[in-house]
Design a protein around this motif. Structure first.
Motif, short mmCIF file in Angstrom:
data_model
loop_
_atom_site.label_atom_id
_atom_site.label_comp_id
_atom_site.label_asym_id
_atom_site.label_seq_id
_atom_site.Cartn_x
_atom_site.Cartn_y
_atom_site.Cartn_z
N GLU A 146 28.26 -32.18 10.03
CA GLU A 146 27.15 -31.22 9.94
C GLU A 146 26.08 -31.70 8.98
O GLU A 146 24.88 -31.55 9.25
N ASN A 147 26.47 -32.27 7.88
CA ASN A 147 25.50 -32.79 6.91
C ASN A 147 24.71 -33.96 7.47
O ASN A 147 23.51 -34.10 7.22
N SER A 148 25.39 -34.81 8.23
CA SER A 148 24.71 -36.00 8.77
C SER A 148 23.75 -35.65 9.91
O SER A 148 22.88 -36.46 10.25
N MET A 149 23.89 -34.46 10.47
CA MET A 149 23.05 -34.08 11.60
C MET A 149 22.00 -33.03 11.23
O MET A 149 21.38 -32.44 12.10
N LYS A 150 21.83 -32.77 9.94
CA LYS A 150 20.87 -31.74 9.50
C LYS A 150 19.45 -32.04 9.93
O LYS A 150 18.68 -31.14 10.27
N GLU A 151 19.07 -33.30 9.89
CA GLU A 151 17.68 -33.69 10.18
C GLU A 151 17.41 -33.80 11.68
O GLU A 151 16.27 -34.01 12.08
N MET A 152 18.42 -33.67 12.49
CA MET A 152 18.26 -33.81 13.95
C MET A 152 17.87 -32.47 14.57
O MET A 152 18.18 -31.41 14.02
N ASP A 153 17.20 -32.55 15.71
CA ASP A 153 16.91 -31.32 16.44
C ASP A 153 18.15 -30.90 17.22
O ASP A 153 19.17 -31.60 17.23
N GLU A 154 18.07 -29.74 17.87
CA GLU A 154 19.24 -29.17 18.54
C GLU A 154 19.78 -30.09 19.62
O GLU A 154 21.00 -30.26 19.77
N GLU A 155 18.90 -30.71 20.38
CA GLU A 155 19.34 -31.57 21.48
C GLU A 155 20.07 -32.80 20.96
O GLU A 155 21.11 -33.19 21.49
N GLU A 156 19.51 -33.43 19.93
CA GLU A 156 20.15 -34.61 19.36
C GLU A 156 21.48 -34.27 18.70
O GLU A 156 22.46 -35.02 18.79
N ARG A 157 21.53 -33.12 18.05
CA ARG A 157 22.75 -32.70 17.38
C ARG A 157 23.87 -32.45 18.41
O ARG A 157 25.02 -32.84 18.18
N THR A 158 23.51 -31.83 19.51
CA THR A 158 24.51 -31.57 20.55
C THR A 158 25.02 -32.86 21.18
O THR A 158 26.22 -33.03 21.40
#
Length: 403
Positions: free
Chosen positions: A199-211
Motif C-alpha cells: 500500500e505504501n509503495s502504491m500511494k503515488e499511483m492512480d487507481e488504475e495503476e494500483r489495481t
C-alpha cells in the motif's frame, strides 16, 4: 467508494425473498451467496423459520448468530474465511453442513458438533485440516451420527477401523494443530506486513495503476488476501459501473413496434389473470402483498394497459379499444392483487341527440367526455350523414295503394 465492511441488511434479505412475496418472517429458504458478507448477523432474529441457508462464496470469518434457527436443516458456508467450527450446537434440526474451501486448521473443533444429533452430512474438503494424517478416521470417531463425510458414505468397516486407531490419531492431530497455529500466526504477521508495504509503495499511483500492480503481485492463500482481492474486485466493478446500474435498465426496453402497435411484456414476472368479456376487459395482477402501492403506477390507454412495478414494466396489448375515462383500478388489502377493469369502446356506447332544427343531420354528443379520452380518437367532428332530415318525413313512393 468501497465499503469497509459488507453486512447483512433487511433490504438485502428482502431482495432475495421475492419467491416469498418479499415476506422475510416466514422464509424457509434464503440464499445470500456472493455478496462479500463479512459477518453473520440479524438472520436468526428476522428469519426464524429458515430450513435452508446458503452463505457460500462470501468473506465470513466466524460462525455466529445462528443459534435461534431451530428449524434449519441445511447450512452452506463453503468458500469463506472460517478457521474454526463453533456456535452451531443450537441448530438442533441441522442435517447437512458444508464448510468446503475454508481455512479450518483446528480439526478438534469438529467435536463441537456432537450435540447436533440430526447431522448426517459434513463437508470439509479443501480445508488445511484435511491434510492431517488420520483426518477422516478422527472425524468418523468424533461424530458417530454422520453417514457421509466429504461426499463419501461411511461404512460399518470404516467405523471399526477408525475406532481402533482413535487414540493414536487424536494425539497426532493435537500436535499437528499446535504446529499449524504457530505457522498461521507467523503468516498473519507476514501477510499484514506485506500488505502494508504494498500500500505504501502504491500511494503515488492512480487507481488504475494500483489495481494493475495488485493483480500482478504474488500473494499467499489466506483469509487476509481473500478480503483484499474482494475489495479490489469491487473497485474494478464500480469503475466499470457493473454494480451501479440495474441490469433491467441496461437492456434497451422496447414497448412498441415500429408501426406503433404495443407489445405485451412482463418484466416483473408476476402472475396475472386476463378476462375478455363482451363489454369489458379485466386484468388481475398478482402483485406482492407487502409491496407499497407507491411503488406501482398504472396507465390505461385505448389499446393497451401498463403497470410499472418498482421500475419494471408489465404491459398488455388489447385487441379492442377501451374507454380510458371509465376504467377503474383497485388493489386488495388482503392479497395485494391489483384489478384493472376496462370497459370496451364500441358503437353501441354512443348515443344520439335530435338536432335543434329539422332538416339538418344529427351529431354525436361527445362534448362532455372527449377531453377525458387522452390518446384516443376525437369523435367530436364525426357526423352521421345518412340519417333522414326529419323523423316525420315520409317517402310517398313507399305508401301502398289504396284498396
Amino acid at each position: 467508494m468501497v465499503r469497509s465492511k459488507y453486512t447483512i441488511t433487511e433490504k438485502l434479505i428482502r431482495k432475495r425473498s421475492e419467491h416469498n412475496e418479499l415476506v422475510i418472517g416466514t422464509l424457509e429458504e434464503l440464499s445470500l451467496h456472493q455478496e462479500d458478507i463479512e459477518q453473520i448477523e440479524h438472520i436468526d432474529r428476522w428469519c426464524r423459520d429458515l430450513k435452508i441457508l446458503l452463505l457460500q462464496s462470501n468473506l465470513i470469518a466466524k460462525i455466529e448468530n445462528l443459534h435461534m434457527l431451530k428449524k434449519l436443516e441445511y447450512l452452506n458456508l463453503a468458500v469463506n474465511n472460517i478457521e474454526r467450527i463453533e456456535n452451531l450446537a443450537g441448530l438442533e434440526s441441522l442435517q447437512k453442513l458444508d464448510l468446503t474451501l475454508n481455512f479450518i486448521g483446528e480439526l478438534t473443533t469438529v467435536e463441537s458438533l456432537k450435540g447436533n444429533y440430526n447431522l448426517r452430512e459434513l463437508y470439509l474438503t479443501g480445508n488445511p485440516c484435511t491434510d492431517f494424517p488420520g483426518y477422516r478416521d478422527y472425524v468418523i470417531c468424533a461424530l458417530p451420527q454422520i453417514d457421509t463425510l466429504d461426499g463419501q458414505e461411511i461404512s460399518r468397516t470404516d467405523r471399526l477401523n477408525a475406532y481402533k486407531h482413535f487414540q493414536e490419531n487424536h494425539s497426532r492431530i493435537i500436535q499437528l494443530e499446535i504446529k499449524y497455529k504457530i505457522e498461521r500466526d507467523e503468516q498473519k504477521v507476514r501477510v499484514n506486513q506485506l500488505i502494508h508495504e504494498q500500500e505504501n509503495s502504491m500511494k503515488e499511483m492512480d487507481e488504475e495503476e494500483r489495481t494493475a500492480r495488485f493483480w500482478q503481485q504474488k500473494s499467499e492463500h489466506c483469509p487476509e488476501t481473500r478480503i483484499l482481492m474482494a475489495k479490489y474486485s469491487k473497485r474494478s466493478n464500480e469503475k466499470c459501473g457493473l454494480d451501479l446500474v440495474d441490469p433491467v435498465r441496461v437492456k434497451k426496453r422496447t414497448l412498441f413496434a415500429e408501426c406503433g402497435r404495443p407489445y405485451s411484456l412482463n418484466e416483473p414476472k408476476i402472475k396475472f389473470d386476463f378476462r375478455d368479456e363482451d363489454d369489458r376487459y379485466e386484468v388481475n395482477m398478482h402483485i406482492y402483498r407487502y409491496l407499497d402501492s407507491s411503488c406501482i403506477q398504472v396507465d390505461v390507454q385505448p389499446n393497451y394497459v401498463r403497470a410499472t412495478i418498482k421500475g419494471k414494466v408489465f404491459q398488455l396489448a388489447l385487441k379492442d379499444e377501451v374507454k380510458t375515462d371509465s376504467s377503474s383500478c383497485q388493489r386488495s388489502s388482503i392479497t395485494g392483487h391489483l384489478l384493472v377493469i376496462m370497459p370496451k369502446l364500441n358503437q353501441h356506447d354512443m348515443t344520439f341527440k335530435p338536432s335543434k332544427h329539422e332538416g339538418t343531420p344529427c351529431q354525436l354528443d361527445t362534448s362532455e367526455k372527449v377531453n377525458d379520452l387522452k390518446g384516443s380518437v376525437n369523435y367530436k367532428n364525426i357526423i352521421q350523414k345518412n340519417l333522414k332530415a326529419s323523423k316525420n318525413h315520409v317517402d310517398e313512393n313507399e305508401i301502398p295503394p289504396l284498396i
